[in-house]
Design an enzyme around this catalytic site. Structure first.
Site, mmCIF file in Angstrom:
data_model
loop_
_atom_site.group_PDB
_atom_site.id
_atom_site.type_symbol
_atom_site.label_atom_id
_atom_site.label_comp_id
_atom_site.label_asym_id
_atom_site.label_seq_id
_atom_site.Cartn_x
_atom_site.Cartn_y
_atom_site.Cartn_z
ATOM 1 N N LYS A 36 0.810 -1.632 0.148
ATOM 2 C CA LYS A 36 0.123 -0.051 -0.105
ATOM 3 C C LYS A 36 0.903 0.934 0.326
ATOM 4 O O LYS A 36 1.676 1.720 1.072
ATOM 5 C CB LYS A 36 -0.957 0.109 1.400
ATOM 6 N N SER A 59 -9.131 1.743 3.025
ATOM 7 C CA SER A 59 -8.825 2.440 2.426
ATOM 8 C C SER A 59 -7.767 1.752 1.088
ATOM 9 O O SER A 59 -7.555 1.730 0.585
ATOM 10 C CB SER A 59 -7.988 2.890 3.401
ATOM 11 N N SER A 117 -9.563 -1.358 7.214
ATOM 12 C CA SER A 117 -9.024 -1.047 5.926
ATOM 13 C C SER A 117 -8.686 -1.911 5.463
ATOM 14 O O SER A 117 -7.988 -2.221 3.734
ATOM 15 C CB SER A 117 -8.442 0.277 5.846
#
Ligand code: GLN
Length: 492
Positions: free
Chosen positions: A75, A152, A176
């Site tokens: 990420k 996310s 997330s």
């Protein structure tokens, strides 16, 4: 396709030399090049370096560690030496921030000779549940490209589900990792707060952020966790407890295990297909020899309000470092420093980040601290106690990950509160600091552009503090008894 192998399968083949690390990396690169234009899961590509790393792993040739030669994506909040790291925010994207150091997690993976392919999309500074707040635009769900991949860590989840990599790193502050894993039909592990190091990962809310992994199977999650977990002198909040060999305890089964179903996680308004899938999973556990008991977590209804006071408060403090002086976005010089800060921050941050900075600054201000922040901390303790009490009677809890499957792109963009409600089943877990494992448990029928389609449904197993072993064991047993995790979206 080689990129669709699990870590465990690829490791076997690398070890017996029926596959090379370069072939494996190439397969992921080709896959990213062929499908990512339509998914938008990968925001920085590191392919030349990846091939170099793969070559090195092949040259060494031993593949002693199960992650040696395994390609992954991180990420875009994990600092990786020499690779742009932007948190998908214009404030860092402008003049690409290139860290001169590695996060502890990427460093540990490097030491095991894992191969880094690049960075995945996220909501800006991980604030969101859909990747729609990313400055690179939304990630599409591989099962239905009119829907979000969740957030996310939507980029990481979509990348794993679409076989663009063998595993991906994510962060979970309020859901997330688990929610996007649920939306995309892959496995997502959020660890106990302090089990993995936050060093070198751009912070959102420091008392809740936890570093974890998205994989194709529970076994793979156990492999990666073993490689990244453990005390880190660079993060004082990591715990010193030993890291067990998670892959060894996986196969112990669930016979005699007591699994709780929290009644507050089956609420009015949730998609009935989600409830049906999770209740069916409970029946699978019974058939495997576990006992299901009803439990109550009475303070759950206050979790979202509590979370959305504590998180913005911590966000407002963590975002203060982005001032246009040390790194990232700048504006032409002004007469006063204050004016300079104002201009940098108002043009560099997106709406959701600004909203949280404003709410947090307000909640922490002298006049309102007692009324909001202190109260929220008290309720947080009550929520934590609920879980502690439940774990006196059960080994782990079983619950849905989100009230609905993946929603349509744009469905919540005009309504932040509606977006916040996405976290209803995940945020309490972060407030309590306990681990959670999201795994696929079925499909829901929905209308898609090409007729009736299927969207993955996820369930989460929650364990006591430091109890990753028990949820991985329960997850693995379920996976062995079902086929959901083997289903893949069809992508052209
Ligand atoms: N959706 C939650 C939020 O926006 C969770 C984010 C996260 O876990 N990083 O705060």
């Amino acid at each position: 396709m080689l990129s669709s192998l699990t870590i465990a399968q690829a490791h076997e083949r690398l070890k017996n030399k029926s596959l090379s690390a370069v072939e494996l990396a190439r397969s992921c690169i080709e896959r990213i090049e062929s499908v990512d234009t339509s998914l938008n899961a990968v925001v920085h590509r590191n392919f030349d370096r990846a091939l170099e790393e793969a070559k090195k792993a092949d040259k060494k040739g031993t593949f002693d560690h199960p992650l040696a030669g395994i390609p992954y994506l991180a990420k875009d909040v994990f600092c990786e030496e020499g690779v742009p790291t932007t948190a998908c925010s214009n404030i860092l994207k402008d003049k690409d921030f290139i860290p001169p150091f590695d996060s502890t997690t990427t460093k540990r993976l490097k030491e095991k000779s894992a191969v880094s392919l690049g960075k995945t999309n996220t909501d800006e500074f991980t604030m969101g549940a859909s990747t729609e707040t990313s400055c690179y635009g939304v990630t599409k769900n591989p099962w239905d490209r009119t829907r979000v991949a969740g957030g996310s860590s939507g980029g990481s989840a979509a990348a794993v589900a679409a076989d663009e990599c063998l595993f991906a790193l994510g962060t979970d502050t309020g859901g997330s990792i688990r929610q996007p894993a649920g939306f995309c039909g892959c496995t997502g592990l959020k660890v106990t707060y302090g089990r993995t190091s936050r060093y070198g990962v751009l912070s959102m809310a420091s008392s809740l952020d936890s570093i974890g992994v998205l994989t194709k199977t529970v076994e793979d999650a156990a492999i990666v966790l073993g490689a990244i977990a453990g005390k880190d002198p660079l993060d004082a909040t990591t715990g010193g407890m030993p890291v067990p060999d998670y892959t060894q305890t996986l196969r112990k089964g669930v016979k005699g295990m007591k699994i709780g179903l929290p009644k507050e996680y089956f609420i009015k308004g949730m998609d009935p297909q989600v409830e049906t899938a999770v209740r069916a999973a409970a029946k699978v556990y019974v058939s495997l020899g576990a006992t299901i008991v009803d439990v109550s977590l009475p303070h759950s209804p206050y979790a979202i309000a509590t979370y959305y006071v504590i998180v913005p408060s911590e966000v407002s403090s963590n975002m203060a470092r982005y001032d246009g002086v040390r790194f990232g976005h700048t504006v032409p010089e002004r007469d006063s420093l204050i004016e300079y800060y104002e201009r940098v921050r108002s043009s560099g941050f997106g709406d959701e980040v600004k909203r949280r900075i404003m709410i947090g600054t307000y909640a922490l201000s002298a006049g309102y601290y007692d009324a909001y922040y202190r109260q929220a901390q008290k309720v947080r303790t009550l929520i934590k106690h609920d879980f502690e009490q439940a774990f006196e009677n059960v080994d782990c809890l079983l619950a849905p990950v989100a009230p609905t499957p993946a929603f349509k792109i744009g469905a919540h963009t005009g309504d932040p509160v509606q977006m916040y409600l996405e976290d209803i089943f995940t945020a309490p877990v972060n407030l309590a600091g306990i681990p959670g494992l999201s795994i696929p448990c079925g499909f829901s029928k929905t209308v898609t552009p090409s007729g009736v389609g299927e969207l993955p449904v996820g369930m989460q197993l929650l364990g006591p503090q430091w109890g990753e072993e028990v949820i991985l064991r329960a997850g693995y047993a379920y996976e062995q008894a079902t086929e959901w995790h083997n289903k893949r979206p069809t992508l052209s």
